[in-house]
Write a protein that holds these residues in place. Structure first.
Motif, PDB file in Angstrom:
ATOM      1  N   ASP A 182      -1.531  -8.050  -3.431  1.00 34.67           N
ATOM      2  CA  ASP A 182      -0.084  -8.026  -3.666  1.00 34.67           C
ATOM      3  C   ASP A 182       0.624  -8.542  -2.426  1.00 34.67           C
ATOM      4  O   ASP A 182       0.237  -8.224  -1.301  1.00 34.67           O
ATOM      5  N   GLU A 183       1.669  -9.347  -2.638  1.00 35.61           N
ATOM      6  CA  GLU A 183       2.430  -9.911  -1.522  1.00 35.61           C
ATOM      7  C   GLU A 183       3.886  -9.465  -1.607  1.00 35.61           C
ATOM      8  O   GLU A 183       4.464  -9.411  -2.692  1.00 35.61           O
ATOM      9  N   GLN A 184       4.457  -9.176  -0.459  1.00 36.23           N
ATOM     10  CA  GLN A 184       5.883  -8.844  -0.405  1.00 36.23           C
ATOM     11  C   GLN A 184       6.508  -9.463   0.837  1.00 36.23           C
ATOM     12  O   GLN A 184       5.877  -9.549   1.887  1.00 36.23           O
ATOM     13  N   ARG A 185       7.728  -9.915   0.680  1.00 38.81           N
ATOM     14  CA  ARG A 185       8.473 -10.419   1.827  1.00 38.81           C
ATOM     15  C   ARG A 185       8.984  -9.246   2.640  1.00 38.81           C
ATOM     16  O   ARG A 185       9.434  -8.227   2.090  1.00 38.81           O
ATOM     17  N   VAL A 186       8.883  -9.349   3.961  1.00 31.82           N
ATOM     18  CA  VAL A 186       9.338  -8.277   4.849  1.00 31.82           C
ATOM     19  C   VAL A 186      10.192  -8.870   5.963  1.00 31.82           C
ATOM     20  O   VAL A 186      10.106 -10.061   6.272  1.00 31.82           O
ATOM     21  N   THR A 187      11.006  -8.020   6.551  1.00 29.20           N
ATOM     22  CA  THR A 187      11.868  -8.417   7.666  1.00 29.20           C
ATOM     23  C   THR A 187      11.570  -7.524   8.860  1.00 29.20           C
ATOM     24  O   THR A 187      11.557  -6.295   8.740  1.00 29.20           O
ATOM     25  N   ILE A 188      11.320  -8.161   9.999  1.00 30.21           N
ATOM     26  CA  ILE A 188      10.969  -7.433  11.220  1.00 30.21           C
ATOM     27  C   ILE A 188      12.005  -7.761  12.289  1.00 30.21           C
ATOM     28  O   ILE A 188      12.286  -8.938  12.551  1.00 30.21           O
ATOM     29  N   ARG A 189      12.557  -6.740  12.913  1.00 34.19           N
ATOM     30  CA  ARG A 189      13.530  -6.955  13.974  1.00 34.19           C
ATOM     31  C   ARG A 189      12.810  -7.044  15.315  1.00 34.19           C
ATOM     32  O   ARG A 189      11.898  -6.273  15.616  1.00 34.19           O
ATOM     33  N   HIS A 190      13.205  -8.033  16.110  1.00 34.31           N
ATOM     34  CA  HIS A 190      12.584  -8.209  17.428  1.00 34.31           C
ATOM     35  C   HIS A 190      13.598  -8.786  18.398  1.00 34.31           C
ATOM     36  O   HIS A 190      14.043  -9.926  18.246  1.00 34.31           O
ATOM     37  N   GLY A 191      13.993  -7.975  19.383  1.00 32.80           N
ATOM     38  CA  GLY A 191      14.878  -8.435  20.437  1.00 32.80           C
ATOM     39  C   GLY A 191      16.179  -9.046  19.946  1.00 32.80           C
ATOM     40  O   GLY A 191      16.629 -10.057  20.473  1.00 32.80           O
TER      41      GLY A 191
END
Length: 354
Positions: A42-51
Motif C-alpha cells: 500500500d502506498e500513501q503520500r506523506v508530508t514531512i516538515r524539516h527546518g
C-alpha cells in the motif's frame, strides 16, 4: 451481379473479426501492463516538515496485517529524482514489503512541485534532511523505530554514513556508492572515453579540460570564470550545477564510513559500472568496516551502475518494453532477492539500532 454479395459479406466479417481481435489484444496488453505494474503493498503520500520546509514523500507499507513495521529510508543519487524514481523504486519497495518492511522516500527539493532546489544542497544538508525524515518516522505508531535502515545509491555514498552519525540506523544497503568525488569524476571520464573508443588525442584534450575544471574549483572560481576558461562553451554546465559541484567536490566518504562500524551493511556493486570505481569502493569499505564482520558484499556481473541489466539498459526499446511488461526484470539477476534476504535475516535476528 448477385454472386458478389457473399464475398463482400465475408470480407466485412473478416474485417470486423480482425478489429475485434485487435481490440482484444490491445485490452490484453493494457491488462498485462497494469498487472505487471501493480505491487503487493500500500502506498500513501506523506508530508514531512524539516527546518521550515516541506518534504513531499511516499510511504509504502506491507499488506501483512501487522500493526508495526520496520522501515527502509531511501536516499537518492544525483539528479532531479522524485519520490518513486519514476516508479523505478517500486520493485525494491515490494521486495522490502515481502520482508515485512515499509519504505519511505521523498521528492528532492524542486522536483515534482516540491519547494526548494536540490542543487542548493550539500551532502550534509541531505543527511540532515534524511535524519529529519527518520525522526518523523519514529514518531509514527505504525513504524518500529528500532528497525529503521537506509538504502542509497551512487551519490548517496557520501550521505549514508553522515546520516548514521546523526541518528541510529539498523542497517544500510549501499548500491554503487562513491568514495571520493574527484577520483570518481576522473574514473568516470576515462571509462566513458574508453567505451567511446576515444583517440589518444581526444583523451588528452578531455583530461586537460578536466584538470582545468579541478583547478578552477580549488580557486573557488565563479561560474562566469568557468565559462570563460572553457572558451565560452559550458557544455551543459549551468550556474546552479556549478554552484552544486563547488559546494560538494571535496566529498570523501572514507572517514565518515566509521559511523557504520558495527552496522550491518550490504554493499551492492555492478560489473559494468562506468560511473564509480567499484574496486576502490570495495577496498575502502573493507578497510573501514570489515573488522566488525558486519559487511556483506554482493557483485552483479551483468549489471550497470544503476544495477539494471546492462543488456537491457543499453537499448531504449528494451528498457521501455521491460519497464512496461516485466519491471521487476529490469534489475540484475538476484539483486531484488538478495536485498529481501538481507533485510529478512536482520528481522529474524532481531537486530536493532546500535
Amino acid at each position: 451481379m448477385r454472386p458478389t454479395t457473399q464475398p463482400r459479406r465475408r470480407g466485412l466479417r473478416i474485417a470486423v473479426w480482425s478489429l475485434v481481435t485487435a481490440l482484444a489484444m490491445a485490452v490484453g496488453l493494457v491488462g498485462a501492463v497494469l498487472w505487471q505494474n501493480s505491487y503487493d503493498m500500500d502506498e500513501q503520500r506523506v508530508t514531512i516538515r524539516h527546518g521550515g520546509h516541506t518534504l513531499n514523500g511516499v510511504l509504502a507499507t506491507p499488506r501483512d496485517g501487522r500493526e508495526r513495521h520496520g522501515l527502509v529510508v531511501y536516499v537518492h543519487g544525483d539528479g532531479p529524482v522524485d519520490a518513486t524514481h519514476d516508479d523505478g523504486y517500486k520493485p525494491l519497495w515490494e521486495a522490502n514489503a515481502k520482508a515485512g518492511y515499509a519504505s519511505l522516500s521523498w521528492d528532492k527539493p524542486g522536483v515534482a512541485g516540491a519547494p526548494g532546489n536540490w542543487l542548493d544542497q550539500s551532502m550534509d544538508d541531505r543527511a540532515d534532511e534524511a535524519a529529519a525524515a527518520i525522526a518523523w518516522a519514529r514518531a509514527r505508531p505504525d513504524i518500529d523505530g528500532d528497525r529503521i535502515g537506509l538504502w542509497g545509491a551512487s551519490q548517496a555514498g557520501w550521505v549514508l554514513p553522515k546520516i548514521a552519525a546523526r541518528t541510529p540506523v539498523s542497517f544500510v544497503v549501499a548500491v554503487s556508492p562513491a568514495i571520493n568525488w574527484l577520483r570518481q569524476g576522473r574514473y568516470n571520464l576515462l571509462a566513458e572515453l574508453r567505451a567511446d573508443g576515444a583517440s589518444a588525442a581526444r583523451t588528452r584534450e578531455e583530461v586537460a579540460q578536466s584538470d582545468t575544471t579541478r583547478r578552477l574549483l580549488r580557486q573557488h572560481a565563479t561560474y562566469e570564470e568557468y565559462v570563460r576558461a572553457m572558451g565560452g562553451d559550458a557544455d551543459g554546465m549551468t550556474a546552479d550545477r556549478w554552484a552544486f559541484v563547488s559546494r560538494n567536490y571535496t566529498a570523501d566518504a572514507t572517514q565518515d564510513l566509521r559511523a557504520l562500524r558495527g552496522v550491518p551493511v550490504l554493499l551492492a556493486l555492478a560489473g559494468h559500472d562506468v560511473n564509480v570505481d567499484t574496486a576502490d569502493t570495495e577496498r575502502t569499505y573493507r578497510e573501514v568496516l570489515d573488522a566488525g564482520g558486519a559487511l556483506t558484499v554482493e557483485r552483479y556481473p551483468d549489471a550497470s551502475h544503476s544495477l539494471l541489466k546492462q543488456s537491457v539498459e543499453q537499448s531504449d526499446l528494451k528498457i521501455t518494453l521491460t519497464a512496461l511488461f516485466r519491471p521487476r526484470s529490469l534489475f540484475a539477476d538476484g539483486f531484488l532477492a538478495d536485498q529481501r534476504h538481507f533485510i529478512e535475516e536482520l528481522g529474524r535476528s532481531g537486530h536493532a539500532a546500535p
